[in-house]
Scaffold this motif. Structure first.
Motif, mmCIF file in Angstrom:
data_model
loop_
_atom_site.group_PDB
_atom_site.id
_atom_site.type_symbol
_atom_site.label_atom_id
_atom_site.label_comp_id
_atom_site.label_asym_id
_atom_site.label_seq_id
_atom_site.Cartn_x
_atom_site.Cartn_y
_atom_site.Cartn_z
ATOM 1 N N ALA A 77 -7.506 -1.217 -7.552
ATOM 2 C CA ALA A 77 -6.074 -0.910 -7.557
ATOM 3 C C ALA A 77 -5.635 -0.343 -6.212
ATOM 4 O O ALA A 77 -4.584 -0.728 -5.678
ATOM 5 C CB ALA A 77 -5.762 0.074 -8.683
ATOM 6 N N ALA A 78 -6.421 0.579 -5.644
ATOM 7 C CA ALA A 78 -6.035 1.199 -4.375
ATOM 8 C C ALA A 78 -5.976 0.171 -3.251
ATOM 9 O O ALA A 78 -5.006 0.134 -2.478
ATOM 10 C CB ALA A 78 -7.018 2.316 -4.020
ATOM 11 N N LEU A 79 -6.999 -0.683 -3.154
ATOM 12 C CA LEU A 79 -7.010 -1.706 -2.102
ATOM 13 C C LEU A 79 -5.847 -2.685 -2.260
ATOM 14 O O LEU A 79 -5.158 -3.010 -1.294
ATOM 15 C CB LEU A 79 -8.335 -2.459 -2.123
ATOM 16 C CG LEU A 79 -9.581 -1.679 -1.668
ATOM 17 C CD1 LEU A 79 -10.832 -2.526 -1.854
ATOM 18 C CD2 LEU A 79 -9.446 -1.241 -0.223
ATOM 19 N N SER A 80 -5.626 -3.142 -3.484
ATOM 20 C CA SER A 80 -4.557 -4.120 -3.704
ATOM 21 C C SER A 80 -3.183 -3.508 -3.467
ATOM 22 O O SER A 80 -2.282 -4.180 -2.941
ATOM 23 C CB SER A 80 -4.648 -4.676 -5.122
ATOM 24 O OG SER A 80 -4.503 -3.648 -6.086
ATOM 25 N N ILE A 81 -2.994 -2.233 -3.807
ATOM 26 C CA ILE A 81 -1.695 -1.582 -3.584
ATOM 27 C C ILE A 81 -1.415 -1.459 -2.091
ATOM 28 O O ILE A 81 -0.304 -1.749 -1.623
ATOM 29 C CB ILE A 81 -1.671 -0.202 -4.271
ATOM 30 C CG1 ILE A 81 -1.561 -0.372 -5.792
ATOM 31 C CG2 ILE A 81 -0.502 0.635 -3.759
ATOM 32 C CD1 ILE A 81 -1.725 0.924 -6.557
ATOM 33 N N VAL A 82 -2.416 -1.029 -1.330
ATOM 34 C CA VAL A 82 -2.227 -0.881 0.119
ATOM 35 C C VAL A 82 -1.913 -2.230 0.762
ATOM 36 O O VAL A 82 -0.951 -2.373 1.527
ATOM 37 C CB VAL A 82 -3.474 -0.238 0.762
ATOM 38 C CG1 VAL A 82 -3.358 -0.260 2.282
ATOM 39 C CG2 VAL A 82 -3.639 1.196 0.278
ATOM 40 N N PHE A 83 -2.728 -3.234 0.453
ATOM 41 C CA PHE A 83 -2.514 -4.560 1.037
ATOM 42 C C PHE A 83 -1.194 -5.168 0.563
ATOM 43 O O PHE A 83 -0.494 -5.839 1.331
ATOM 44 C CB PHE A 83 -3.674 -5.489 0.675
ATOM 45 C CG PHE A 83 -4.987 -5.088 1.293
ATOM 46 C CD1 PHE A 83 -5.014 -4.419 2.503
ATOM 47 C CD2 PHE A 83 -6.188 -5.382 0.666
ATOM 48 C CE1 PHE A 83 -6.222 -4.048 3.084
ATOM 49 C CE2 PHE A 83 -7.401 -5.013 1.239
ATOM 50 C CZ PHE A 83 -7.405 -4.341 2.454
ATOM 51 N N ALA A 84 -0.846 -4.946 -0.705
ATOM 52 C CA ALA A 84 0.409 -5.496 -1.230
ATOM 53 C C ALA A 84 1.617 -4.846 -0.556
ATOM 54 O O ALA A 84 2.623 -5.521 -0.305
ATOM 55 C CB ALA A 84 0.470 -5.307 -2.743
ATOM 56 N N LEU A 85 1.536 -3.559 -0.267
ATOM 57 C CA LEU A 85 2.637 -2.898 0.425
ATOM 58 C C LEU A 85 2.842 -3.485 1.817
ATOM 59 O O LEU A 85 3.977 -3.749 2.236
ATOM 60 C CB LEU A 85 2.375 -1.392 0.519
ATOM 61 C CG LEU A 85 2.566 -0.581 -0.766
ATOM 62 C CD1 LEU A 85 2.103 0.853 -0.562
ATOM 63 C CD2 LEU A 85 4.019 -0.609 -1.214
ATOM 64 N N VAL A 86 1.735 -3.687 2.532
ATOM 65 C CA VAL A 86 1.837 -4.275 3.874
ATOM 66 C C VAL A 86 2.387 -5.696 3.787
ATOM 67 O O VAL A 86 3.316 -6.074 4.512
ATOM 68 C CB VAL A 86 0.456 -4.271 4.562
ATOM 69 C CG1 VAL A 86 0.531 -4.983 5.908
ATOM 70 C CG2 VAL A 86 -0.041 -2.841 4.746
ATOM 71 N N LEU A 87 1.819 -6.500 2.880
ATOM 72 C CA LEU A 87 2.273 -7.883 2.728
ATOM 73 C C LEU A 87 3.726 -7.941 2.278
ATOM 74 O O LEU A 87 4.517 -8.769 2.762
ATOM 75 C CB LEU A 87 1.374 -8.598 1.720
ATOM 76 C CG LEU A 87 1.494 -10.120 1.636
ATOM 77 C CD1 LEU A 87 0.974 -10.767 2.917
ATOM 78 C CD2 LEU A 87 0.722 -10.649 0.425
ATOM 79 N N GLY A 88 4.089 -7.073 1.346
ATOM 80 C CA GLY A 88 5.459 -7.070 0.855
ATOM 81 C C GLY A 88 6.459 -6.679 1.926
ATOM 82 O O GLY A 88 7.558 -7.254 1.999
ATOM 83 N N MET A 89 6.112 -5.699 2.756
ATOM 84 C CA MET A 89 7.002 -5.306 3.849
ATOM 85 C C MET A 89 7.217 -6.471 4.809
ATOM 86 O O MET A 89 8.350 -6.750 5.237
ATOM 87 C CB MET A 89 6.407 -4.108 4.597
ATOM 88 C CG MET A 89 6.459 -2.805 3.840
ATOM 89 S SD MET A 89 8.139 -2.178 3.658
ATOM 90 C CE MET A 89 7.804 -0.680 2.712
ATOM 91 N N ILE A 90 6.133 -7.156 5.150
ATOM 92 C CA ILE A 90 6.229 -8.264 6.109
ATOM 93 C C ILE A 90 7.116 -9.383 5.565
ATOM 94 O O ILE A 90 8.050 -9.842 6.230
ATOM 95 C CB ILE A 90 4.823 -8.795 6.452
ATOM 96 C CG1 ILE A 90 4.023 -7.728 7.210
ATOM 97 C CG2 ILE A 90 4.924 -10.076 7.276
ATOM 98 C CD1 ILE A 90 2.575 -8.100 7.460
ATOM 99 N N PHE A 91 6.846 -9.805 4.332
ATOM 100 C CA PHE A 91 7.607 -10.927 3.778
ATOM 101 C C PHE A 91 9.018 -10.513 3.375
ATOM 102 O O PHE A 91 9.946 -11.332 3.432
ATOM 103 C CB PHE A 91 6.867 -11.531 2.586
ATOM 104 C CG PHE A 91 5.797 -12.495 2.978
ATOM 105 C CD1 PHE A 91 6.071 -13.849 3.098
ATOM 106 C CD2 PHE A 91 4.503 -12.061 3.247
ATOM 107 C CE1 PHE A 91 5.088 -14.742 3.464
ATOM 108 C CE2 PHE A 91 3.511 -12.946 3.616
ATOM 109 C CZ PHE A 91 3.803 -14.297 3.736
#
Length: 297
Positions: A77-91
């Motif tokens: 959950a922690a890894l996916s949340i961090v990566f999802a936040l970065v990916l979501g900000m970019i897109f």
């Protein structure tokens, strides 16, 4: 007056309030009866006897089953949340680009990622990673779970970011342009700090979704807390108590995540108000004053 007005519906009158209370009591009674039947069904099978709960008093049960599974859930959950936040900000920012090709490309990727069920994505990625040996066998399931959760939750966060930025008053953008800020500076210094505070509740809700969806990893043999509970239930013949304990643990994790996010939101709002007041006090310059007016008071 019968009640306070609402922008969503008319305030109910006395008869409507009584009817709503009666409906609520009927639904509550139905839920209680259904819960009682479920409880009796499990109790008749001996799932709530003392010997079924006794394994949870053994430290070896926690260190063998529950704690390793909990660690797997938190890590994924922690890894996916961090990566999802970065990916979501970019897109999310890319969907607001002035370049049409970039907006369309980002929008297409986001819509496709949102449309794919997370479980199917996990199974596909697990098979793909296994076929091409992209991860060591020890981290194969973890890689598939984190990637799938990142893709799905990142696409949803991208929409949250886009909606949060678009919800800001247009005067914010116009003021930044008037000051001569470039698009990147405008986004980084003015729009994003305000949008993040506004969309933080929605982001927290998506983080909770990521935490819960990590349980889907049991399908591809990922060692998370639900899979550990099933293994414990099979070993001790106490599946229902094991799942109840795991459910309580997941509820506590979600409450903790929501509490931390609420405190963070309050700190961001209070910090922004303080910084805003300091900027006004320090940067305000009075160039003219009426005759006879002391501007130092």
């Amino acid at each position: 007056m019968s009640g306070k007005a609402s922008v969503l519906y008319d305030a109910p009158g006395p008869v409507a309030r009584v009817r709503n209370i009666l409906y609520s009591l009927v639904v509550l009674a139905a839920v209680v009866v259904a819960g009682w039947y479920v409880y009796r069904g499990f109790a008749d099978q001996g799932q709530f006897t003392a010997d079924k709960w006794e394994p949870f008093l053994d430290g070896a049960v926690w260190t063998t089953y529950i704690l390793p599974g909990l660690e797997g859930t938190v890590v994924a959950a922690a890894l996916s949340i961090v990566f999802a936040l970065v990916l979501g900000m970019i897109f999310g920012i890319a969907r607001l680009s002035d370049h049409r090709w970039l907006r369309w490309t980002a929008g297409t990727i986001v819509e496709i990622a949102r449309a794919i069920p997370v479980l199917i994505l996990m199974i596909f990625l697990f098979a793909l990673y296994s076929e091409y040996d992209l991860f060591d066998s020890e981290y194969l399931a973890l890689g598939a779970v984190v990637t799938a959760l990142t893709i799905y939750n990142g696409s949803v966060i991208a929409e949250i970011v886009r909606a949060g930025i678009l919800s800001l008053p247009k005067g914010q953008t116009e003021a930044g342009v008037a000051l001569g800020l470039r698009k990147g500076q405008l986004m980084r210094l003015i729009l994003l700090p305000q949008a993040i505070t506004a969309m933080l509740p929605a982001l927290v809700s998506q983080m909770v979704v990521a935490l819960k969806d990590s349980a889907l990893g049991y399908v591809i043999t990922y060692e998370e807390v639900v899979r550990s509970a099933q293994q414990l239930g099979a070993a001790e013949s106490n599946t229902i108590p094991a799942l109840i304990v795991v459910a309580i643990i997941m509820i506590l994790l979600n409450v903790l995540l929501s509490t931390l996010a609420t405190r963070l939101e309050k700190r961001l709002r209070s910090g922004r108000r303080k910084r805003g007041g300091a900027v006004v006090a320090a940067d305000t310059v009075i160039t003219d004053a009426a005759p006879g007016v002391d501007i130092t008071k």
